[in-house]
Motif scaffolding. Sequence first.
Motif, PDB file in Angstrom:
ATOM      1  N   LEU A 123       0.861  -1.181   0.000  1.00 26.82           N
ATOM      2  CA  LEU A 123       0.000   0.000   0.000  1.00 26.82           C
ATOM      3  C   LEU A 123       0.892   1.223   0.000  1.00 26.82           C
ATOM      4  CD1 LEU A 123      -2.742   1.553   0.474  1.00 26.82           C
ATOM      5  CD2 LEU A 123      -2.118   1.504   2.868  1.00 26.82           C
ATOM      6  N   CYS A 124       0.653   2.126  -0.953  1.00 29.18           N
ATOM      7  CA  CYS A 124       1.372   3.392  -1.013  1.00 29.18           C
ATOM      8  C   CYS A 124       0.363   4.515  -1.202  1.00 29.18           C
ATOM      9  CB  CYS A 124       2.332   3.431  -2.193  1.00 29.18           C
ATOM     10  SG  CYS A 124       3.655   2.242  -2.152  1.00 29.18           S
ATOM     11  N   GLY A 125       0.603   5.623  -0.550  1.00 35.75           N
ATOM     12  CA  GLY A 125      -0.081   6.854  -0.894  1.00 35.75           C
ATOM     13  C   GLY A 125      -1.502   7.056  -0.433  1.00 35.75           C
ATOM     14  N   SER A 126      -2.050   6.231   0.395  1.00 37.29           N
ATOM     15  CA  SER A 126      -3.431   6.445   0.822  1.00 37.29           C
ATOM     16  C   SER A 126      -3.511   6.534   2.330  1.00 37.29           C
ATOM     17  CB  SER A 126      -4.342   5.329   0.324  1.00 37.29           C
ATOM     18  OG  SER A 126      -5.641   5.522   0.832  1.00 37.29           O
ATOM     19  N   SER A 127      -3.609   7.744   2.845  1.00 38.09           N
ATOM     20  CA  SER A 127      -3.707   7.910   4.298  1.00 38.09           C
ATOM     21  C   SER A 127      -5.004   7.326   4.831  1.00 38.09           C
ATOM     22  CB  SER A 127      -3.575   9.384   4.674  1.00 38.09           C
ATOM     23  OG  SER A 127      -4.569  10.158   4.021  1.00 38.09           O
ATOM     24  N   THR A 128      -6.076   7.360   4.049  1.00 41.99           N
ATOM     25  CA  THR A 128      -7.348   6.791   4.494  1.00 41.99           C
ATOM     26  C   THR A 128      -7.226   5.281   4.646  1.00 41.99           C
ATOM     27  OG1 THR A 128      -8.533   8.559   3.370  1.00 41.99           O
ATOM     28  CG2 THR A 128      -9.811   6.620   3.968  1.00 41.99           C
ATOM     29  N   LEU A 129      -6.657   4.609   3.658  1.00 42.91           N
ATOM     30  CA  LEU A 129      -6.485   3.164   3.755  1.00 42.91           C
ATOM     31  C   LEU A 129      -5.474   2.788   4.831  1.00 42.91           C
ATOM     32  CD1 LEU A 129      -6.554   1.706   0.129  1.00 42.91           C
ATOM     33  CD2 LEU A 129      -8.157   1.303   1.983  1.00 42.91           C
ATOM     34  N   THR A 130      -4.431   3.579   4.986  1.00 41.86           N
ATOM     35  CA  THR A 130      -3.439   3.299   6.032  1.00 41.86           C
ATOM     36  C   THR A 130      -4.118   3.225   7.385  1.00 41.86           C
ATOM     37  OG1 THR A 130      -1.623   4.299   4.803  1.00 41.86           O
ATOM     38  CG2 THR A 130      -1.373   4.175   7.186  1.00 41.86           C
ATOM     39  N   SER A 131      -4.954   4.195   7.704  1.00 37.25           N
ATOM     40  CA  SER A 131      -5.647   4.204   8.991  1.00 37.25           C
ATOM     41  C   SER A 131      -6.557   2.991   9.132  1.00 37.25           C
ATOM     42  CB  SER A 131      -6.454   5.497   9.150  1.00 37.25           C
ATOM     43  OG  SER A 131      -5.592   6.606   9.196  1.00 37.25           O
ATOM     44  N   THR A 132      -7.297   2.656   8.074  1.00 38.36           N
ATOM     45  CA  THR A 132      -8.197   1.496   8.111  1.00 38.36           C
ATOM     46  C   THR A 132      -7.419   0.210   8.342  1.00 38.36           C
ATOM     47  OG1 THR A 132      -9.769   2.578   6.633  1.00 38.36           O
ATOM     48  CG2 THR A 132      -9.890   0.175   6.767  1.00 38.36           C
ATOM     49  N   LEU A 133      -6.311   0.027   7.636  1.00 35.92           N
ATOM     50  CA  LEU A 133      -5.523  -1.191   7.779  1.00 35.92           C
ATOM     51  C   LEU A 133      -4.940  -1.333   9.173  1.00 35.92           C
ATOM     52  CD1 LEU A 133      -3.654  -1.126   4.369  1.00 35.92           C
ATOM     53  CD2 LEU A 133      -5.625  -2.536   4.990  1.00 35.92           C
ATOM     54  N   LEU A 134      -4.468  -0.227   9.730  1.00 41.23           N
ATOM     55  CA  LEU A 134      -3.934  -0.277  11.092  1.00 41.23           C
ATOM     56  C   LEU A 134      -5.042  -0.552  12.099  1.00 41.23           C
ATOM     57  CD1 LEU A 134      -1.372   2.658  10.911  1.00 41.23           C
ATOM     58  CD2 LEU A 134      -0.861   0.201  10.994  1.00 41.23           C
ATOM     59  N   GLU A 135      -6.175   0.104  11.928  1.00 46.84           N
ATOM     60  CA  GLU A 135      -7.304  -0.088  12.840  1.00 46.84           C
ATOM     61  C   GLU A 135      -7.795  -1.534  12.818  1.00 46.84           C
ATOM     62  OE1 GLU A 135     -11.910   1.413  13.175  1.00 46.84           O
ATOM     63  OE2 GLU A 135     -10.410   2.801  12.405  1.00 46.84           O
ATOM     64  N   GLN A 136      -7.840  -2.138  11.651  1.00 45.65           N
ATOM     65  CA  GLN A 136      -8.346  -3.507  11.500  1.00 45.65           C
ATOM     66  C   GLN A 136      -7.275  -4.578  11.736  1.00 45.65           C
ATOM     67  OE1 GLN A 136     -11.612  -4.413  10.823  1.00 45.65           O
ATOM     68  NE2 GLN A 136     -12.038  -2.252  11.196  1.00 45.65           N
TER      69      GLN A 136
END
Length: 193
Positions: A123-136
Amino acid sequence: MRRLKIIEHVSLDGVVQHSVDGDDFPYPNWNVPFRTPEGRDAVLAMHGERFDLLLGRRTYDLWARFWPTVPANPMADRLNAATKFVATHRPETLHWGPAEPLGPDVAEGVRRVKADDGPDLVLCGSSTLTSTLLEQGLADEVVLIVYPVVLGTGKRIVAEGTPARSLELAETQTTPSGVVLTRYQLAGPLTAA
């Protein structure tokens, strides 16, 4: 099972934004002055020889306009060849392929892709997805490419309210221009002492 690696280019104050992206961000391409051949090689090594991509829709659209037009080189070749798994509500418009939508439940889509056989996911470049992946709890590794600059404004690497996580240092490198590449393994929720 595939491993999922988050790779982010980030300022010292946590900004990952690189483009105007519809707002008044004043520092597009802020990391360009720090690029070196050594840094390029280190970033390429952090990605690996073969990988698939996990992208948010904005990043996918930006990259789809850029990477297919770049002359052949190791990074362009790997990005163009990778299957792109995209968080999108418009799957019919995924023209830079191979590409597949993650589906309406992004976390479930990522779980499904991780469970399949295939190369690791980046995953590169998506702060929204980064947060989701860490949260999950879906990320296995985080690579931060930290530039010696403070921007003071822009999208941050994680959203406010993302649950606290603990990471373990796996590797660190420094380039001649002062960029620090640090690879972490996710260790789980943060436990306060």
